[in-house]
Design a protein around this motif. Structure first.
Motif, PDB file in Angstrom:
ATOM      1  N   LYS A 142     -10.019   1.588   5.437  1.00 49.09           N
ATOM      2  CA  LYS A 142     -10.886   0.764   4.595  1.00 49.09           C
ATOM      3  C   LYS A 142     -10.137   0.278   3.367  1.00 49.09           C
ATOM      4  CE  LYS A 142     -15.622   2.373   4.874  1.00 49.09           C
ATOM      5  NZ  LYS A 142     -16.163   3.576   4.270  1.00 49.09           N
ATOM      6  N   LYS A 143      -9.480   1.241   2.716  1.00 50.76           N
ATOM      7  CA  LYS A 143      -8.788   0.927   1.475  1.00 50.76           C
ATOM      8  C   LYS A 143      -7.679  -0.094   1.730  1.00 50.76           C
ATOM      9  CE  LYS A 143      -7.742   1.785  -2.862  1.00 50.76           C
ATOM     10  NZ  LYS A 143      -8.655   1.763  -3.999  1.00 50.76           N
ATOM     11  N   ALA A 144      -6.875   0.146   2.782  1.00 50.62           N
ATOM     12  CA  ALA A 144      -5.755  -0.747   3.078  1.00 50.62           C
ATOM     13  C   ALA A 144      -6.267  -2.140   3.413  1.00 50.62           C
ATOM     14  CB  ALA A 144      -4.925  -0.187   4.224  1.00 50.62           C
ATOM     15  N   GLN A 145      -7.369  -2.203   4.162  1.00 49.95           N
ATOM     16  CA  GLN A 145      -7.920  -3.513   4.521  1.00 49.95           C
ATOM     17  C   GLN A 145      -8.391  -4.264   3.280  1.00 49.95           C
ATOM     18  OE1 GLN A 145     -10.763  -2.282   7.429  1.00 49.95           O
ATOM     19  NE2 GLN A 145      -9.418  -2.782   9.165  1.00 49.95           N
ATOM     20  N   SER A 146      -9.066  -3.546   2.380  1.00 52.02           N
ATOM     21  CA  SER A 146      -9.585  -4.247   1.208  1.00 52.02           C
ATOM     22  C   SER A 146      -8.438  -4.680   0.293  1.00 52.02           C
ATOM     23  CB  SER A 146     -10.622  -3.388   0.477  1.00 52.02           C
ATOM     24  OG  SER A 146      -9.980  -2.482  -0.385  1.00 52.02           O
ATOM     25  N   LEU A 147      -7.375  -3.856   0.217  1.00 50.66           N
ATOM     26  CA  LEU A 147      -6.237  -4.242  -0.625  1.00 50.66           C
ATOM     27  C   LEU A 147      -5.513  -5.449  -0.051  1.00 50.66           C
ATOM     28  CD1 LEU A 147      -4.850  -0.746  -1.627  1.00 50.66           C
ATOM     29  CD2 LEU A 147      -5.824  -2.467  -3.153  1.00 50.66           C
ATOM     30  N   LEU A 148      -5.344  -5.453   1.279  1.00 49.43           N
ATOM     31  CA  LEU A 148      -4.659  -6.595   1.892  1.00 49.43           C
ATOM     32  C   LEU A 148      -5.477  -7.865   1.721  1.00 49.43           C
ATOM     33  CD1 LEU A 148      -3.050  -5.022   5.076  1.00 49.43           C
ATOM     34  CD2 LEU A 148      -1.869  -6.171   3.205  1.00 49.43           C
ATOM     35  N   SER A 149      -6.786  -7.756   1.767  1.00 52.42           N
ATOM     36  CA  SER A 149      -7.582  -8.967   1.582  1.00 52.42           C
ATOM     37  C   SER A 149      -7.541  -9.393   0.118  1.00 52.42           C
ATOM     38  CB  SER A 149      -9.010  -8.764   2.103  1.00 52.42           C
ATOM     39  OG  SER A 149      -9.846  -8.262   1.095  1.00 52.42           O
ATOM     40  N   MET A 150      -7.429  -8.416  -0.786  1.00 52.18           N
ATOM     41  CA  MET A 150      -7.307  -8.755  -2.197  1.00 52.18           C
ATOM     42  C   MET A 150      -6.039  -9.572  -2.475  1.00 52.18           C
ATOM     43  SD  MET A 150      -6.658  -6.323  -5.413  1.00 52.18           S
ATOM     44  CE  MET A 150      -5.036  -6.944  -5.727  1.00 52.18           C
ATOM     45  N   VAL A 151      -4.929  -9.207  -1.801  1.00 51.76           N
ATOM     46  CA  VAL A 151      -3.697  -9.973  -2.020  1.00 51.76           C
ATOM     47  C   VAL A 151      -3.603 -11.160  -1.067  1.00 51.76           C
ATOM     48  CG1 VAL A 151      -2.444  -7.992  -2.932  1.00 51.76           C
ATOM     49  CG2 VAL A 151      -2.276  -8.532  -0.488  1.00 51.76           C
ATOM     50  N   GLY A 152      -4.686 -11.403  -0.324  1.00 50.69           N
ATOM     51  CA  GLY A 152      -4.765 -12.584   0.534  1.00 50.69           C
ATOM     52  C   GLY A 152      -3.947 -12.502   1.807  1.00 50.69           C
ATOM     53  N   LEU A 153      -3.768 -11.273   2.332  1.00 53.45           N
ATOM     54  CA  LEU A 153      -2.916 -11.131   3.521  1.00 53.45           C
ATOM     55  C   LEU A 153      -3.621 -10.429   4.683  1.00 53.45           C
ATOM     56  CD1 LEU A 153       0.515 -10.214   1.916  1.00 53.45           C
ATOM     57  CD2 LEU A 153      -0.101 -12.340   3.070  1.00 53.45           C
ATOM     58  N   SER A 161       1.164  -0.500  -3.930  1.00 47.46           N
ATOM     59  CA  SER A 161       1.220   0.206  -5.212  1.00 47.46           C
ATOM     60  C   SER A 161      -0.184   0.582  -5.698  1.00 47.46           C
ATOM     61  CB  SER A 161       1.929  -0.655  -6.257  1.00 47.46           C
ATOM     62  OG  SER A 161       1.056  -1.678  -6.698  1.00 47.46           O
ATOM     63  N   LEU A 162      -1.188  -0.099  -5.149  1.00 50.69           N
ATOM     64  CA  LEU A 162      -2.558   0.169  -5.595  1.00 50.69           C
ATOM     65  C   LEU A 162      -3.280   1.165  -4.689  1.00 50.69           C
ATOM     66  CD1 LEU A 162      -3.485  -3.521  -6.401  1.00 50.69           C
ATOM     67  CD2 LEU A 162      -3.104  -1.684  -8.067  1.00 50.69           C
ATOM     68  N   ALA A 163      -2.596   1.566  -3.591  1.00 50.56           N
ATOM     69  CA  ALA A 163      -3.272   2.342  -2.551  1.00 50.56           C
ATOM     70  C   ALA A 163      -3.912   3.621  -3.090  1.00 50.56           C
ATOM     71  CB  ALA A 163      -2.295   2.672  -1.429  1.00 50.56           C
ATOM     72  N   ILE A 164      -3.238   4.280  -4.027  1.00 49.20           N
ATOM     73  CA  ILE A 164      -3.796   5.543  -4.488  1.00 49.20           C
ATOM     74  C   ILE A 164      -4.453   5.387  -5.867  1.00 49.20           C
ATOM     75  CG2 ILE A 164      -2.547   7.284  -3.138  1.00 49.20           C
ATOM     76  CD1 ILE A 164      -1.150   6.075  -6.409  1.00 49.20           C
ATOM     77  N   ASP A 165      -4.838   4.148  -6.175  1.00 47.43           N
ATOM     78  CA  ASP A 165      -5.536   3.865  -7.435  1.00 47.43           C
ATOM     79  C   ASP A 165      -4.840   4.444  -8.653  1.00 47.43           C
ATOM     80  OD1 ASP A 165      -7.721   2.205  -7.183  1.00 47.43           O
ATOM     81  OD2 ASP A 165      -8.853   3.776  -6.118  1.00 47.43           O
ATOM     82  N   PRO A 166      -3.567   4.092  -8.879  1.00 47.76           N
ATOM     83  CA  PRO A 166      -2.867   4.666 -10.021  1.00 47.76           C
ATOM     84  C   PRO A 166      -3.320   3.976 -11.305  1.00 47.76           C
ATOM     85  CG  PRO A 166      -1.471   3.048  -8.973  1.00 47.76           C
ATOM     86  CD  PRO A 166      -2.752   3.062  -8.187  1.00 47.76           C
ATOM     87  N   GLU A 167      -3.152   4.676 -12.411  1.00 45.63           N
ATOM     88  CA  GLU A 167      -3.493   4.025 -13.670  1.00 45.63           C
ATOM     89  C   GLU A 167      -2.319   3.175 -14.151  1.00 45.63           C
ATOM     90  OE1 GLU A 167      -4.705   6.619 -16.862  1.00 45.63           O
ATOM     91  OE2 GLU A 167      -5.005   4.871 -18.142  1.00 45.63           O
TER      92      GLU A 167
END
Ligand SMILES: Nc1ncnc2c1ncn2[C@@H]1O[C@H](COP(=O)(O)OP(=O)(O)OP(=O)(O)O)[C@@H](O)[C@H]1O
Ligand SMILES: [Mg+2]
Lengths: 228, 407
Positions: free
Chosen positions: A124-135, A159-165
């Motif tokens: 889920k997380k990877a899919q939402s991140l990839l859609s966020m970067v348009g890929l 770099s955002l996968a583990i929600d870093p600050e």
């Protein structure tokens, strides 16, 4: 203002090659607060990457203190350092540094695998991140099948996968033409604006520097100037 | 979680197909050889044991010179001989129920203008001879009858000789020539599948003595011991009596006495030694294969140094990197072992088919569960162990150094 989350005090990093000692950082001090956007500038060899590696727990100083959230990283064990990298910090490199045998989707999932996050959640997380970067469309492609700009966007998603600050970006546009570079920069700026990430970026780009709240200029392992 | 590491490791193996295959060849050649040899050897051991159990513990054989097990030797060269005198000696021993001598030689056999040389047994047709046939499946009749007392120039034909040796099938009533004398086939034996009993022709002992001109000699004497006597004791007794009558010293016997069991044990001992040799080969080939895996893993670790740096930068702990590379080398071993297992079993099965096609139908390969599990487990372990040092090297890399590697 409240306490800085990153604090470097009189940090030295001396590389030794044979009998030759190369001081990359020479008593550098710096503090960064949560939510700041900091640009690091300076000539080649001035110690910018060395500084980023210290902050990112990839390396420890020869002398001096690097405090992350109040803890001195010199006191960390190898596994503590790895945990900090895995939970609190996201890296974006000049050379993208994706794993060539894994697809874009798998590359984004990789940090979560090492944190033991279950597959469904990872997916889920990877899919939402990839859609966020348009890929989203390119999830199943390997790095070799993507353009430089696309690879860097995958790396941003990773770099955002583990929600870093904290996001550390070492010349993220250095290998990109100005148009794709701008796209990548807009994305990083968006992270700061919308997600309130603390961002440290090494750059030669004056436009990026304009956006930054602070610019630290390095020379010979020292901060020689601060614009703004 | 484990599954993720297996997937990552599998990608690593797949990404370097040729090298992975070459590495696995190092493992699977050894495993193939060992699996094939062990399943053939075990099968051989099983069928030998089964045959000797079928024969029964109370059967002994007495032969000139060296031992004879499944039947009399057909050698015409034996220096010492055993004769009717020895048979008389045996018959006088207390624990001996009955004893029957067989005279066997290779002889020219002619059937419908075709000629072949066949092992022909002169078999007694008296009561002792009948006793000897009783309970042994190898000599059972499919068509016709056994030889009986009073028969002259009659023959019982082994299954393969009847069906396959000549263009035309030998049937009950067929006429054939042995050493140019005309014989009548009175019986055809059932298929025995031992590789020995299907390719013989039995004729009455007296007739054999006539055509071979051997009035006294036997090739082998078969002995049945009485119930209640220990066969091994009877062996000692027979040896003692024969030494006396033949006037030879202990230890210089020119004859041999063996129980079916003893012969079986001897063969088993030989096969045990063969097994030890096989295990030795296995150990050496696994060592060589393991070194191959180690070499490959070192190369892989070197090549993927920057990848290791990347994994560390996204939070991989040393132990996780180590585990990942161990799984990868274990996988090389395991897949190599699996291929070896399949090939080995295939070769063993081929060996079995070959044996069957040569008439040894009782031969079945033995595929124990321990062999399958053992082959896979040992090759996985060999892979993992070989990967230990390279994986450690990968785990201990400093992240910055590793990342700088592809600069
Ligand atoms: N692992 C190392 N071993 C030896 N010397 C090193 C090592 N890493 C960096 N250095 C040296 O330390 C100095 C600072 O290097 P650093 O990579 O931090 O520079 P930089 O500011 O990032 O330069 P660039 O803009 O070219 O990336 C340089 O002189 C470099 O040669
Ligand atoms: Mg640099």
């Amino acid at each position: 203002m409240n306490k800085p989350i990153i604090e470097l005090k009189d940090v030295w990093k001396i590389y030794q090659i044979g009998h030759v000692k190369i001081p990359a950082l020479r008593g550098l001090s710096l503090s960064i607060h949560s939510g700041e956007f900091i640009a690091i500038m300076g000539k080649s060899g001035s110690g910018k990457s060395t500084l980023m590696n210290m902050v990112g727990c990839l390396d420890i100083p020869t002398k001096g203190r690097v405090n992350l959230y109040g803890d001195d990283i010199a006191s960390f064990t190898e596994s503590d350092l790895a945990q900090t990298r895995g939970k609190k910090i996201g890296f974006i490199f000049q050379k993208f540094n994706l794993i060539p045998t894994l697809t874009a989707f798998e590359n984004v999932m990789l940090p979560m695998i090492f944190q033991g996050i279950p597959f469904e959640e990872r997916k889920k997380k990877a899919q939402s991140l990839l859609s966020m970067v348009g890929l989203s469309e390119r999830s199943a492609h390997r790095p070799g099948e993507l353009s430089g700009g696309e690879q860097q966007r995958v790396a941003i998603a990773r770099s955002l996968a583990i929600d870093p600050e904290i996001i550390l970006a070492d010349e993220p546009t250095g290998n990109l033409d100005s148009k794709t570079g701008k796209m990548v920069m807009d994305l990083i700026i968006k992270l700061h604006k919308e997600q309130k990430k603390t961002i440290i970026i090494v750059t030669h780009d004056e436009d990026v520097a304009k956006y930054a709240q602070k610019i630290k200029v390095l020379r010979d392992g020292l901060v020689i100037g601060q614009k703004k | 979680m484990m599954w993720d590491y297996f997937r990552l490791a599998f990608k690593g193996v797949k990404a370097r197909k040729i090298r992975s295959w070459l590495t696995m060849i190092g493992i699977f050649i050894g495993v193939t050889a060992v699996v094939a040899l062990i399943s053939l050897g075990q099968g051989l051991q099983d069928s030998i044991n089964e045959e000797f159990n079928k024969l029964g513990k109370n059967r002994l054989t007495v032969a000139p010179g060296g031992g004879a097990f499944l039947g009399p030797t057909s050698s015409n060269l034996a220096v010492a001989t055993i004769t009717e005198d020895d048979l008389d000696v045996l018959n006088r021993i207390n624990g001996v129920d009955s004893a029957a001598g067989v005279l066997s030689k290779n002889a020219r056999l002619e059937f419908k203008d075709e000629v072949d040389f066949i092992n022909v047994w002169g078999f007694p047709t008296d009561k002792d001879g009948e006793n000897m046939l009783e309970g042994i499946s190898f000599f059972e009749i499919e068509k016709g009858r056994q030889l009986r007392s009073g028969d002259k120039y009659k023959a019982v034909i082994g299954y393969s000789i009847a069906k396959d040796t000549f263009d035309k099938e030998i049937t009950v009533g067929s006429k054939l020539k042995i050493k140019n004398k005309i014989f009548e086939a009175v019986g055809i034996q059932k298929k025995a599948g031992t590789g020995v009993h299907d390719v013989i022709v039995r004729i009455p002992l007296e007739t054999a003595r006539e055509i071979y001109d051997e009035p006294e000699e036997f090739s082998t004497i078969f002995v049945l011991t009485k119930d209640g006597y220990e066969p091994a004791d009877i062996v000692d007794e027979i040896k003692k009596e024969l030494r006396d009558s033949r006037e030879v010293e202990e230890g210089e016997e020119d004859f041999s006495v063996q129980t079916a069991e003893q012969t079986g044990t001897q063969l088993n001992q030989i096969l045990d030694i063969v097994n030890i040799v096989i295990i030795g080969i296995a150990a050496i080939s696994l060592l060589v294969g393991g070194i191959g895996i180690m070499n490959t893993m070192y190369t892989t670790v070197m090549e993927r140094t920057s990848e290791i740096g990347v994994m560390k930068s996204v939070g991989a702990r040393n132990s996780q990197i180590m585990f990942l590379f161990l799984v990868e080398s274990g996988l090389l071993g395991l897949v190599g072992g699996l291929i070896g297992l399949i090939l080995g079993l295939g070769i063993a099965k081929l060996g079995e088919l070959l044996a069957v096609s040569m008439g040894v139908e009782i031969f079945k390969i033995h595929v124990g569960g321990y062999l399958i599990v053992g082959a896979l487990l040992i090759s996985f372990l060999a892979g993992t162990l070989s990967g230990l040092l390279p994986a450690r090297q990968a785990a201990m890399m400093q992240p910055v150094d590793a990342l700088r590697k592809n600069d």
